[in-house]
Design an enzyme around this catalytic site. Structure first.
Site, PDB file in Angstrom:
ATOM      1  N   ILE A  28       0.848  -1.194   0.000  1.00 56.98           N
ATOM      2  CA  ILE A  28       0.000   0.000   0.000  1.00 56.98           C
ATOM      3  C   ILE A  28       0.890   1.254   0.000  1.00 56.98           C
ATOM      4  CG2 ILE A  28      -1.682   1.305   1.359  1.00 56.98           C
ATOM      5  CD1 ILE A  28      -2.865  -1.385   2.258  1.00 56.98           C
ATOM      6  N   GLN A  48      13.476  -2.064   6.075  1.00 60.19           N
ATOM      7  CA  GLN A  48      14.022  -2.828   7.185  1.00 60.19           C
ATOM      8  C   GLN A  48      14.982  -3.881   6.658  1.00 60.19           C
ATOM      9  OE1 GLN A  48      12.304  -5.539  10.858  1.00 60.19           O
ATOM     10  NE2 GLN A  48      11.253  -5.522   8.924  1.00 60.19           N
ATOM     11  N   VAL A  74      11.721  -0.304  13.209  1.00 58.86           N
ATOM     12  CA  VAL A  74      10.966   0.498  14.182  1.00 58.86           C
ATOM     13  C   VAL A  74      11.096  -0.030  15.614  1.00 58.86           C
ATOM     14  CG1 VAL A  74       9.303   1.358  12.478  1.00 58.86           C
ATOM     15  CG2 VAL A  74       8.784  -0.744  13.752  1.00 58.86           C
ATOM     16  N   ILE A 101       3.135   0.242   8.400  1.00 58.37           N
ATOM     17  CA  ILE A 101       3.918  -0.832   9.002  1.00 58.37           C
ATOM     18  C   ILE A 101       3.067  -1.597   9.999  1.00 58.37           C
ATOM     19  CG2 ILE A 101       5.768  -1.206  10.696  1.00 58.37           C
ATOM     20  CD1 ILE A 101       7.354   0.932   9.239  1.00 58.37           C
ATOM     21  N   TYR A 165      -7.941 -12.090  12.499  1.00 58.74           N
ATOM     22  CA  TYR A 165      -7.226 -10.811  12.609  1.00 58.74           C
ATOM     23  C   TYR A 165      -6.709 -10.615  14.041  1.00 58.74           C
ATOM     24  CZ  TYR A 165      -5.908  -6.238  10.794  1.00 58.74           C
ATOM     25  OH  TYR A 165      -5.190  -5.155  10.368  1.00 58.74           O
ATOM     26  N   LYS A 172      -4.565  -2.406  15.957  1.00 54.95           N
ATOM     27  CA  LYS A 172      -5.135  -1.337  15.111  1.00 54.95           C
ATOM     28  C   LYS A 172      -6.045  -0.429  15.940  1.00 54.95           C
ATOM     29  CE  LYS A 172      -3.360  -2.360  11.049  1.00 54.95           C
ATOM     30  NZ  LYS A 172      -2.178  -1.619  10.584  1.00 54.95           N
ATOM     31  N   ARG A 202      -4.426  -7.304  -1.707  1.00 57.37           N
ATOM     32  CA  ARG A 202      -3.490  -8.423  -1.863  1.00 57.37           C
ATOM     33  C   ARG A 202      -2.041  -7.967  -1.678  1.00 57.37           C
ATOM     34  NH1 ARG A 202      -6.185 -12.679  -4.055  1.00 57.37           N
ATOM     35  NH2 ARG A 202      -7.623 -11.382  -5.221  1.00 57.37           N
TER      36      ARG A 202
HETATM   37  P1  NAP Z   1       3.305  -4.997   3.202  1.00 57.38           P
HETATM   38  O1  NAP Z   1       3.589  -4.656   1.805  1.00 57.38           O
HETATM   39  O2  NAP Z   1       3.751  -6.330   3.710  1.00 57.38           O
HETATM   40  O3  NAP Z   1       3.871  -3.830   4.150  1.00 57.38           O
HETATM   41  C1  NAP Z   1       4.092  -4.003   5.561  1.00 57.38           C
HETATM   42  C2  NAP Z   1       5.376  -3.312   5.884  1.00 57.38           C
HETATM   43  O4  NAP Z   1       5.645  -3.305   7.312  1.00 57.38           O
HETATM   44  C3  NAP Z   1       6.575  -4.008   5.233  1.00 57.38           C
HETATM   45  O5  NAP Z   1       7.349  -3.058   4.521  1.00 57.38           O
HETATM   46  C4  NAP Z   1       7.302  -4.547   6.434  1.00 57.38           C
HETATM   47  O6  NAP Z   1       8.690  -4.747   6.242  1.00 57.38           O
HETATM   48  C5  NAP Z   1       7.042  -3.464   7.438  1.00 57.38           C
HETATM   49  N1  NAP Z   1       7.524  -3.838   8.782  1.00 57.38           N
HETATM   50  C6  NAP Z   1       7.134  -4.884   9.562  1.00 57.38           C
HETATM   51  N2  NAP Z   1       7.861  -4.918  10.692  1.00 57.38           N
HETATM   52  C7  NAP Z   1       8.727  -3.854  10.637  1.00 57.38           C
HETATM   53  C8  NAP Z   1       9.734  -3.334  11.503  1.00 57.38           C
HETATM   54  N3  NAP Z   1      10.042  -3.904  12.696  1.00 57.38           N
HETATM   55  N4  NAP Z   1      10.422  -2.209  11.118  1.00 57.38           N
HETATM   56  C9  NAP Z   1      10.159  -1.619   9.937  1.00 57.38           C
HETATM   57  N5  NAP Z   1       9.231  -2.082   9.074  1.00 57.38           N
HETATM   58  C10 NAP Z   1       8.518  -3.185   9.426  1.00 57.38           C
HETATM   59  O7  NAP Z   1       1.721  -4.979   3.467  1.00 57.38           O
HETATM   60  P2  NAP Z   1       0.593  -3.825   3.364  1.00 57.38           P
HETATM   61  O8  NAP Z   1      -0.691  -4.568   3.302  1.00 57.38           O
HETATM   62  O9  NAP Z   1       0.959  -2.835   2.325  1.00 57.38           O
HETATM   63  O10 NAP Z   1       0.667  -3.166   4.822  1.00 57.38           O
HETATM   64  C11 NAP Z   1       0.861  -1.769   5.036  1.00 57.38           C
HETATM   65  C12 NAP Z   1      -0.080  -1.296   6.148  1.00 57.38           C
HETATM   66  O11 NAP Z   1      -1.425  -1.337   5.639  1.00 57.38           O
HETATM   67  C13 NAP Z   1      -0.067  -2.161   7.400  1.00 57.38           C
HETATM   68  O12 NAP Z   1      -0.196  -1.326   8.527  1.00 57.38           O
HETATM   69  C14 NAP Z   1      -1.333  -2.997   7.236  1.00 57.38           C
HETATM   70  O13 NAP Z   1      -1.842  -3.467   8.470  1.00 57.38           O
HETATM   71  C15 NAP Z   1      -2.238  -1.961   6.611  1.00 57.38           C
HETATM   72  N6  NAP Z   1      -3.444  -2.468   5.961  1.00 57.38           N
HETATM   73  C16 NAP Z   1      -3.378  -3.477   5.039  1.00 57.38           C
HETATM   74  C17 NAP Z   1      -4.552  -3.936   4.437  1.00 57.38           C
HETATM   75  C18 NAP Z   1      -4.503  -5.064   3.440  1.00 57.38           C
HETATM   76  O14 NAP Z   1      -5.537  -5.648   3.170  1.00 57.38           O
HETATM   77  N7  NAP Z   1      -3.378  -5.387   2.853  1.00 57.38           N
HETATM   78  C19 NAP Z   1      -5.789  -3.361   4.758  1.00 57.38           C
HETATM   79  C20 NAP Z   1      -5.823  -2.310   5.676  1.00 57.38           C
HETATM   80  C21 NAP Z   1      -4.651  -1.879   6.290  1.00 57.38           C
HETATM   81  P3  NAP Z   1       9.207  -6.297   6.212  1.00 57.38           P
HETATM   82  O15 NAP Z   1       8.671  -6.872   4.937  1.00 57.38           O
HETATM   83  O16 NAP Z   1      10.674  -6.148   6.282  1.00 57.38           O
HETATM   84  O17 NAP Z   1       8.643  -6.977   7.425  1.00 57.38           O
END
Ligand code: NAP
Length: 273
Positions: A28, A48, A74, A101, A165, A172, A202
């Site tokens: 995202i 990271q 973080v 994150i 979840y 959250k 996805r």
């Molecule tokens: P994503 O591409 O997997 O992104 C998650 C990010 O968090 C990754 O870059 C990951 O890095 C990073 N992260 C995790 N632990 C970390 C740490 N200790 N230090 C620094 N970075 C860290 O997935 P995404 O779905 O785009 O998620 C982004 C946000 O959107 C999240 O907060 C998620 O909960 C939220 N969100 C997602 C959805 C959905 O359906 N996908 C819906 C609503 C909200 P690593 O890969 O190195 O762990």
């Protein structure tokens, strides 16, 4: 910059900010980054670890900006110190922050919340997924000397029960409450703080949730629009919140999920006549 689905313009011209959470092209944070760049923003990216740097750098290079890449875990104060020190050194100040994150252990994203949530799992999920926004927001606010805007990504599992979840829903909820407290504290300095609640998309993070495919399907079938949440919509909402279009909007959780959040009963059978 190569042509994208994201409208071009000048809404972010002259603004500089940090994007936290690009893992790959489906992230995202990457959709939001492309939209902000298409509107003239200058971007820094945190990642990271070295493996992520290798994956993220080619994406950042495709934006046509000189890559400004920063290592930041973080959970590690020294790494966060170094990240924001590098921003201060290069830019002196900043205008916006995107926090995308989250993390919870696989064993906790399945089955019973009550049975499967451990002390360590709770601590890790809330630290990485909620406290990290408070910490990054505090550091960013010190560089937002001329006002600014911050956005974090959240999901409906904070407000309602979503199978699997689990502890992430609790994290959250903490993240959204933190957003409101941060908005109160930083409002007098002209800094807005908002959460963007996206429908299922996805990404790598979604793949970690047991039953993620079914979450996607239900998100589509029960939504008011009967469609998946689209990256254009999420990135467009982030642009609204982070640009001057978002004046006076703070402490808000904005849902971008094709209307899913407002539905109580998705459909009725005519079986009572
Ligand atoms: P994503 O591409 O997997 O992104 C998650 C990010 O968090 C990754 O870059 C990951 O890095 C990073 N992260 C995790 N632990 C970390 C740490 N200790 N230090 C620094 N970075 C860290 O997935 P995404 O779905 O785009 O998620 C982004 C946000 O959107 C999240 O907060 C998620 O909960 C939220 N969100 C997602 C959805 C959905 O359906 N996908 C819906 C609503 C909200 P690593 O890969 O190195 O762990």
């Amino acid at each position: 910059m190569t042509d994208t689905i994201f409208p071009k313009g000048d809404l972010m011209k002259g603004k500089r900010g940090l994007i936290m959470g690009v893992a790959n092209k489906n992230s995202i944070a990457w959709g939001i980054a492309q939209q902000l760049a298409a509107q003239g923003a200058e971007l820094a990216f945190s990642y990271q670890g070295e493996a992520l740097e290798k994956r993220v750098r080619p994406l950042v290079e495709s934006l046509g900006q000189e890559p400004f890449m920063l290592s930041a875990d973080v959970t590690d104060d020294a790494s966060m110190d170094a990240c924001f020190a590098a921003i201060e050194k290069k830019w002196g100040r900043m205008d916006f922050l995107v926090h995308a994150i989250a993390f919870a252990g696989k064993d906790e994203l399945v089955g019973s919340f009550t049975e499967n949530t451990t002390r360590e799992g709770w601590r890790r999920a809330l630290e990485i997924s909620a406290f990290s926004f408070v910490d990054a927001g505090k550091r960013a606010s010190r560089l937002m000397t001329d006002g600014g805007s911050m956005v974090t990504l959240t999901y409906l599992g904070s407000e309602r029960v979503v199978p699997s979840y689990n502890v992430m829903g609790v994290a959250k909820a903490a993240l959204e409450a933190s957003t409101r407290y941060m908005a109160r504290d930083l409002g007098p300095s002209g800094i807005r703080v908002n959460a963007l609640s996206a429908g299922p998309m996805r990404t790598l993070a979604m793949a970690g949730i047991s039953g993620g495919k079914s979450l996607m399907r239900t998100g589509r079938e029960w939504s008011m629009m009967k469609e998946d949440t689209r990256m254009e919509g999420v990135a467009g909402a982030a642009l609204y919140l982070l640009s001057d279009l978002g004046h006076s909007c703070t402490g808000e959780t904005l849902h971008v999920d094709a209307g899913f959040h407002a539905v109580a009963v998705p459909s009725m059978d005519d079986d009572d006549e």
